[in-house]
Scaffold this active site. Structure first.
Site, PDB file in Angstrom:
ATOM      1  CG  ASP A 133     -28.016  13.310 -20.760  1.00 15.31           C
ATOM      2  OD1 ASP A 133     -28.194  12.755 -19.849  1.00 15.31           O
ATOM      3  OD2 ASP A 133     -27.827  11.780 -22.208  1.00 15.31           O
ATOM      4  CE  LYS A 134     -28.646  16.356 -24.834  1.00 11.37           C
ATOM      5  NZ  LYS A 134     -27.391  15.365 -25.198  1.00 11.37           N
ATOM      6  CB  SER A 140     -27.051   7.576 -24.968  1.00 12.32           C
ATOM      7  OG  SER A 140     -26.901   6.678 -24.009  1.00 12.32           O
TER       8      SER A 140
HETATM    9  C1  LIG Z   1     -31.299   8.195 -21.615  1.00 11.03           C
HETATM   10  C2  LIG Z   1     -29.481   8.566 -21.115  1.00 11.03           C
HETATM   11  C3  LIG Z   1     -28.783   7.417 -21.119  1.00 11.03           C
HETATM   12  O1  LIG Z   1     -29.086   9.472 -20.270  1.00 11.03           O
HETATM   13  C4  LIG Z   1     -28.926   9.332 -22.527  1.00 11.03           C
HETATM   14  O2  LIG Z   1     -30.081  10.207 -23.279  1.00 11.03           O
HETATM   15  C5  LIG Z   1     -26.999   9.491 -22.370  1.00 11.03           C
HETATM   16  O3  LIG Z   1     -26.593   9.812 -23.239  1.00 11.03           O
HETATM   17  O4  LIG Z   1     -26.421   8.924 -21.310  1.00 11.03           O
HETATM   18 MG   LIG Z   2     -28.373  11.837 -23.963  1.00  9.48          MG
END
Ligand SMILES: CC(C)(O)[C@@H](O)C(=O)O
Ligand SMILES: [Mg+2]
Length: 563
Positions: free
Chosen positions: A131-132, A479
């Site tokens: 993600d980041k 998330s």
């Molecule tokens: C673990 C995940 C599902 O990747 C989450 O970190 C997200 O923000 O989508």
């Molecule tokens: Mg995430």
């Protein structure tokens, strides 16, 4: 590209190293890593790789970086791979480790900016997985003012269990199902063993896939690349072509600021709304806009949401994953529909050197008979699912994702917790009832610190069948896999004395996603008295990266930026 073209001096930054007798020592170092006389005539092209063994999202990126390097070399550049860090949200979820997740976005941005600045690179390709990585790379691209292309490492393929597709979120929700007695230990173990079958980022329209799609819509990735899964030949080809494209951008003098315009951000938001992407998109797009001096606010998301229908049947609230979207025609096919309906700005420039409309003219339409994307005339909702709420509990705003939800309004008593751990314990031991509004505070950017994602707790609520019966509000975030009646990014956060800090157990809280309201019903005198009694807490971490982060970070309503 011919050698003559390349000799048209593309060394916009590296010349300071590749020319002049007094730079002999600098070149001596580069000769040791393989550069030769002829390379010093070429632009120095970086490949920012987020390769790492700590997560499936990034474990294949070393090979992808090699492809990008080969592409840049073919196009006449002198390429050099460098690494930055990554952390896995899936692995850091639900414990102390999650505090490092959002700060990792800044570490990634800062480290890429540092290498590009110090080594005087002329251009670069950045490749991200978890993600980041995506916003981290893009914040760097916004800051560094040299041509750049972003490539997404690609989605994981779905796991299989008993003939069903599963993914990482199945494992988080499995914990709640197990706690409720719905599945046994062995079944939970089977989910654990099959949820993640190889390389690539979490498979639904979670944060990684959301941000990758947004960046392609913004024009900073090659067409189609955001939906090409991690373990495909197309993905390797994307990287090769990105290496070539970045040298061509240098040639044409096309810079990120020419692509990442306000209209490009609007295109990104439009695609996120149509696909039903992660709430994190709001945080990350605000931060990316800040990096390139585009004036974007939470209100822009609201304005665009009102005109963009939600058309994708994608997880977490829908049925399908990114691999299915790829098979249905991919992100370009969705954008083609949106463009035809007048919902995208077709005149935005992209990393192909062409406009978005020109790219989409070449794109194939959605496949006949596909089930993933609905026609625009028959959407899941007429408007986008990421809603910005305001009210006396969130004067700067809060964010909810309402896709898949039947409930739009709830007034209930607050159950207030000063940490996610305490709230989780209360939920697991059945101290939270239907109708309650769980408040989790001191989890904001400064207070967490690091504004942790709360997929563990939302997964448990869904797994226990409380997803729409209990509301959850927090100054932390969720998330991309979270769903249910959950509101995050409540700003200002508790750590700086935001209204959420003043809540007490039993306060009557109203959440209304139609009216976009987050309100607490407490008399003015009582509220003023609580304000006077509130005492600022010391930052929860005294040293190191989390302390630095907590001291610098801005409000979530401005993207939680640190510069
Ligand atoms: C673990 C995940 C599902 O990747 C989450 O970190 C997200 O923000 O989508
Ligand atoms: Mg995430």
């Amino acid at each position: 590209m011919s050698d003559r073209d390349v000799q048209k001096d593309l060394r916009i930054r590296s010349k300071v190293i590749s020319e002049g007798s007094n730079r002999a020592p600098n070149r001596a170092m580069l000769r040791a890593v393989g550069l030769k006389d002829e390379d010093f005539q070429k632009p120095m092209v970086g490949v920012a790789s987020t390769w790492s063994e700590v997560t499936p999202c990034n474990m294949h990126i070393r090979e992808l970086a090699e492809e990008a390097k080969a592409g840049a070399k073919e196009a006449g550049g002198a390429p050099l791979i460098f690494n930055t860090i990554t952390v896995s949200d899936g692995i850091s979820m639900g414990h102390e480790g999650m505090r490092y997740s959002l700060p990792s976005r800044e570490v990634i941005a800062d480290s890429i900016e540092t290498v590009v600045g110090a080594e005087r690179l002329d251009a670069y390709v950045a490749i991200g997985g978890c993600d980041k990585n995506m916003p981290g790379c893009m914040i760097a691209i916004g800051r560094t003012e040299v041509p750049a292309v972003f490539v997404y490492g690609g989605t994981i393929r779905p796991g299989k269990l008993d003939g069903q597709d599963i993914d990482i979120v199945s494992a988080f929700e499995g914990v709640g199902q197990y706690n409720k007695g719905g599945i046994d230990r062995d079944h939970l173990h089977q989910i654990e063993c099959h949820a993640c079958p190889g390389a690539g980022s979490c498979g639904g329209m979670y944060t990684a896939n959301t941000m990758a799609s947004a960046i392609e819509a913004m024009g900073m990735s090659l067409p189609g690349s955001s939906s090409h899964p991690a373990e495909t030949a197309e993905k390797r080809n994307d990287c090769r072509k990105a290496g070539q494209a970045v040298v061509q951008l240098l040639e044409k003098g096309i810079y990120p600021k020419d692509i990442m315009t306000r209209k490009a951000f609007e295109n990104a938001i439009t695609v996120v709304m149509a696909l039903g992407g992660s709430t994190n998109a709001i945080l990350h797009l605000l931060a990316m806009a800040h990096a390139i001096d585009v004036d974007l606010t939470m209100e822009d998301f609201e304005r665009i949401r009102k005109r963009v229908p939600h058309i994708a049947d994608l997880k977490p609230s829908g049925r399908y994953v990114m691999q299915d979207l790829y098979e249905a025609g991919g992100v370009p096919a969705v954008m083609k529909e949106l463009l035809q309906a007048g919902l995208l700005h077709g005149d935005c420039l992209t990393v192909t050197g062409k406009t978005l409309a020109e790219n989409l003219a070449d794109a194939a339409p959605l496949k006949e008979g596909q089930q993933v994307i609905r026609p625009l005339e028959q959407p899941f909702r007429q408007t986008g699912p990421l809603v910005v709420l305001k009210g006396n509990l969130a004067p700067e705003g809060a964010v909810a994702k309402i896709s898949g939800l039947k409930v739009t309004q709830l007034t209930g008593p607050a159950k207030v917790f000063d940490s996610e751990d305490d709230a989780t314990e209360a939920i697991l031991s059945d101290q939270v009832q239907a109708g309650d509004v769980v408040v989790i505070r001191y989890e904001g950017p400064k207070g967490g610190p690091g504004m942790p994602e709360m997929l563990s707790i939302t997964g448990i609520l869904v797994g226990k069948g409380l997803g729409e019966k209990v509301a959850l509000i927090t100054d932390g975030r969720f998330s991309g896999g979270s769903h249910g009646f959950v509101i995050g990014h409540v700003a200002p956060e508790a750590q700086v004395g935001g209204p959420i800090a003043l809540l007490q157990d039993g306060d009557s809280i109203t959440i209304d996603s139609k009216e976009r309201l987050l309100h607490v019903d407490v008399s003015e005198e009582e509220w003023e008295a609580r304000k006077r009694a509130w005492k600022e807490r010391p930052l929860p971490v005294e040293r190191g990266v989390l302390n630095k982060y907590a001291r610098l970070v801005s409000s979530a309503s401005r993207g939680a930026v640190t510069d």
